[in-house]
Design a protein around this motif. Structure first.
Motif, PDB file in Angstrom:
ATOM      1  N   TYR A  49       0.231  31.836  33.003  1.00 59.06           N
ATOM      2  CA  TYR A  49      -0.162  31.323  34.154  1.00 59.06           C
ATOM      3  C   TYR A  49      -0.433  29.660  34.038  1.00 59.06           C
ATOM      4  O   TYR A  49      -0.880  29.278  32.981  1.00 59.06           O
ATOM      5  CB  TYR A  49      -1.554  31.740  34.652  1.00 59.06           C
ATOM      6  N   VAL A  90      -1.374  26.371  36.336  1.00 54.40           N
ATOM      7  CA  VAL A  90      -1.769  25.850  37.771  1.00 54.40           C
ATOM      8  C   VAL A  90      -0.438  24.877  38.137  1.00 54.40           C
ATOM      9  O   VAL A  90      -0.293  24.850  39.397  1.00 54.40           O
ATOM     10  CB  VAL A  90      -2.868  25.064  37.486  1.00 54.40           C
ATOM     11  N   LYS A  91       0.087  24.366  37.255  1.00 52.59           N
ATOM     12  CA  LYS A  91       1.092  23.279  37.788  1.00 52.59           C
ATOM     13  C   LYS A  91       2.613  23.744  38.153  1.00 52.59           C
ATOM     14  O   LYS A  91       3.440  23.087  38.438  1.00 52.59           O
ATOM     15  CB  LYS A  91       1.095  22.109  36.559  1.00 52.59           C
ATOM     16  N   VAL A 112      -0.704  22.234  44.349  1.00 50.85           N
ATOM     17  CA  VAL A 112      -2.095  22.224  44.584  1.00 50.85           C
ATOM     18  C   VAL A 112      -2.524  21.226  45.125  1.00 50.85           C
ATOM     19  O   VAL A 112      -1.994  20.161  45.064  1.00 50.85           O
ATOM     20  CB  VAL A 112      -2.740  22.521  42.974  1.00 50.85           C
ATOM     21  N   PRO A 113      -3.960  21.012  46.115  1.00 49.07           N
ATOM     22  CA  PRO A 113      -4.363  19.946  46.476  1.00 49.07           C
ATOM     23  C   PRO A 113      -4.979  19.212  45.559  1.00 49.07           C
ATOM     24  O   PRO A 113      -5.348  19.665  44.429  1.00 49.07           O
ATOM     25  CB  PRO A 113      -5.432  20.538  47.543  1.00 49.07           C
ATOM     26  N   VAL A 139      -8.591  17.297  44.261  1.00 47.80           N
ATOM     27  CA  VAL A 139      -9.745  17.905  44.687  1.00 47.80           C
ATOM     28  C   VAL A 139     -10.886  16.769  43.911  1.00 47.80           C
ATOM     29  O   VAL A 139     -10.614  16.483  42.761  1.00 47.80           O
ATOM     30  CB  VAL A 139     -10.221  19.067  43.930  1.00 47.80           C
ATOM     31  N   LEU A 148     -12.323  18.028  34.087  1.00 45.16           N
ATOM     32  CA  LEU A 148     -12.139  19.590  33.835  1.00 45.16           C
ATOM     33  C   LEU A 148     -12.866  19.910  32.493  1.00 45.16           C
ATOM     34  O   LEU A 148     -13.366  20.976  32.029  1.00 45.16           O
ATOM     35  CB  LEU A 148     -10.936  19.970  34.067  1.00 45.16           C
ATOM     36  N   LEU A 152     -19.086  22.086  40.199  1.00 45.83           N
ATOM     37  CA  LEU A 152     -19.109  21.065  40.877  1.00 45.83           C
ATOM     38  C   LEU A 152     -20.238  20.267  41.155  1.00 45.83           C
ATOM     39  O   LEU A 152     -20.054  18.896  41.186  1.00 45.83           O
ATOM     40  CB  LEU A 152     -18.835  21.447  42.530  1.00 45.83           C
ATOM     41  N   VAL A 186      -6.011  19.444  37.164  1.00 44.51           N
ATOM     42  CA  VAL A 186      -6.568  19.838  38.522  1.00 44.51           C
ATOM     43  C   VAL A 186      -6.987  21.249  38.448  1.00 44.51           C
ATOM     44  O   VAL A 186      -6.319  22.091  37.854  1.00 44.51           O
ATOM     45  CB  VAL A 186      -5.611  19.724  39.757  1.00 44.51           C
ATOM     46  N   PRO A 187      -8.076  21.399  39.062  1.00 46.18           N
ATOM     47  CA  PRO A 187      -8.572  22.788  39.469  1.00 46.18           C
ATOM     48  C   PRO A 187      -7.734  23.647  40.311  1.00 46.18           C
ATOM     49  O   PRO A 187      -7.017  22.923  40.957  1.00 46.18           O
ATOM     50  CB  PRO A 187      -9.916  22.703  39.819  1.00 46.18           C
ATOM     51  N   LEU A 188      -7.822  25.105  40.212  1.00 46.05           N
ATOM     52  CA  LEU A 188      -7.162  25.690  41.377  1.00 46.05           C
ATOM     53  C   LEU A 188      -7.939  26.170  42.307  1.00 46.05           C
ATOM     54  O   LEU A 188      -9.220  25.841  42.100  1.00 46.05           O
ATOM     55  CB  LEU A 188      -6.425  27.262  40.609  1.00 46.05           C
ATOM     56  N   VAL A 189      -7.379  25.936  43.514  1.00 49.72           N
ATOM     57  CA  VAL A 189      -8.297  25.986  44.920  1.00 49.72           C
ATOM     58  C   VAL A 189      -7.822  27.262  45.671  1.00 49.72           C
ATOM     59  O   VAL A 189      -6.865  27.390  46.077  1.00 49.72           O
ATOM     60  CB  VAL A 189      -8.101  24.765  45.645  1.00 49.72           C
ATOM     61  N   TRP A 245     -10.145  26.077  35.390  1.00 50.65           N
ATOM     62  CA  TRP A 245     -11.150  25.672  36.287  1.00 50.65           C
ATOM     63  C   TRP A 245     -10.730  25.794  37.922  1.00 50.65           C
ATOM     64  O   TRP A 245      -9.662  25.540  38.083  1.00 50.65           O
ATOM     65  CB  TRP A 245     -11.257  24.037  35.956  1.00 50.65           C
ATOM     66  N   VAL A 297     -11.986  26.595  42.007  1.00 49.47           N
ATOM     67  CA  VAL A 297     -12.817  26.113  43.078  1.00 49.47           C
ATOM     68  C   VAL A 297     -12.411  27.133  44.036  1.00 49.47           C
ATOM     69  O   VAL A 297     -11.275  27.258  44.657  1.00 49.47           O
ATOM     70  CB  VAL A 297     -12.593  24.584  43.650  1.00 49.47           C
TER      71      VAL A 297
END
Lengths: 237, 237
Positions: free
Chosen positions: A10, A12-13, A17-18, A20, A59, A65, B17-20, B100, B102
């Motif tokens: 896995y 994330v990239k 993704v937005p 944040v 991170l 948060l 970036v975190p995953l959202v 990380w 959200v």
DNA sequence: CCAATAGTGTCTATCAGACATTATCTA
DNA sequence: TAGATAATGTCTGATAGACACTATTGG
């Protein structure tokens, strides 16, 4: 595929993704006015405009948060505010020119005296009168966020003593009433205000008095968890 | 560098970036019990466990966070809930094994009748009794999120008629009172309940009656924006 | 008519609003 | 002692709680 394999693969990239950020609406009371802390943006987008103190989550550093929001506030005020709560989360495709973005917004209160010295030493941060924001062109949707925070704070002034956190640790009842009146934008009956606080046993009388010119007022401090107390009956708006 | 140049060069994926995700706590009332919609997770992590309906934002499709949450709910219920509000945003390094993360959480209400047929047709979604969640091992921090949503809903039952959205568009006052009682977990004085709703003029009498066995009750529907109304005085908890 | 549910009448208790009064301080 | 601010006394009004009562339905 096992969960272990799944997690190893896995990344994330691999996904869209937005971005944040965390942003805070920090209020205080000074000169019989409500003020909000704004920061002059040093980077694009909205470079040079005023915006809320905040920024990206680190991170590696931030565990939550709220920690991220506190860290950002501490950079400007030198201390963590005694009161901070989540306000709302704004997200959308168009609110930030960099792309789909999410801002986790906090609302916080602090005593003017507790951070003014440091804020004056930070060149890009400044208290702004809430009543005079109309003239400013704020970054992103930060004006809307401030308005939401204000609305919430007004509600809290009606059914809680959360506004006490805009004062130093020890404060007098007339001072607290004044803060509520400033937030609500209208006078409160002294007797009503005092009665409900006394009855709910929300404050501790420190025994000290404050010499403010004429008759001295008693100095109180909050009980732990008094900020969570909710009066059954609201003050009238 | 100009803002234009800055934006051209900007790429979210240059940063950590975190995953959202968005997740919703959808409540309804049925069989004199409060229920919450859960989904059996088909993917890692927490594959096979029950969790809140939700998922990743589709940056190309969703314009806002609420839209994303509604889209996810619609997949399970076939319709958008008549009431949805932001609850809180959970974020941290440890709440999701993928990294990380959200979660923007929503709280929503729907009438059982309006979606039960579709939910039964979706193999992985199911209403769960809120009182019997203790036995389940929920995914992520979803149990804590449900508890927060419950707390908020209980507050709202004390000072608003938002719980009406757990009923069909037309409902009787005894039905509405029952929903409030279920949420609060205790009986309410009939007279008090009816008096305040009548006085605030929150409902419209449709003129119709509902034959529920004995004496027929009047059918009401919500006025627009009645859900925003807040009684000055709470029911006692 | 009876049982059950819907809906009302009415008394009490609580607490906010209004505003007058008293207390305590400094100059 | 005067003036200002802090704190209290006390009456009124609004509204929730309690609970008895009436109304309307089906069997």
């Amino acid at each position: 595929m096992s969960e272990k394999e799944f997690l190893q693969k896995y990344n994330v990239k691999d996904f869209d993704v937005p971005l944040v950020t965390v942003d805070s609406v920090l209020f205080t009371c000074h000169e019989d006015q409500l003020k909000v802390l704004l920061v002059e943006r040093s980077n694009h987008p909205h470079q040079g405009q005023w915006g809320l103190p905040g920024g990206f989550i680190d991170l590696a550093v931030d565990k939550t948060l709220e920690e991220a929001a506190k860290r950002k506030l501490k950079e400007k005020t030198s201390i963590e505010p005694p009161y901070i709560e989540q306000l709302e989360c704004k997200g959308g495709a168009d609110r930030d020119k960099r792309g789909w973005s999410v801002s986790v917004c906090f609302s916080a209160l602090i005593a003017y005296q507790d951070c003014q010295a440091h804020i004056e030493s930070v060149s890009d941060a400044k208290w702004h009168f809430v009543n005079e924001l109309g003239l400013l062109d704020l970054a992103f949707d930060h004006r809307a966020i401030i308005n939401t925070a204000l609305e919430r704070l007004r509600q809290k002034a009606l059914y809680s003593i959360v506004p006490a956190y805009a004062l130093p640790e020890r404060f007098t009842l007339p001072e607290l009433q004044k803060v509520h009146e400033i937030i609500l934008g209208q006078p409160i009956q002294k007797k009503s205000f005092r009665r409900r606080i006394e009855q709910a046993e929300l404050l501790i009388d420190t025994g000290e008095k404050q010499a403010s010119g004429k008759r001295q007022a008693s100095l109180y401090k909050m009980k732990k968890s008094s900020s969570e107390y909710r009066f059954v009956r609201n003050l009238e708006a």
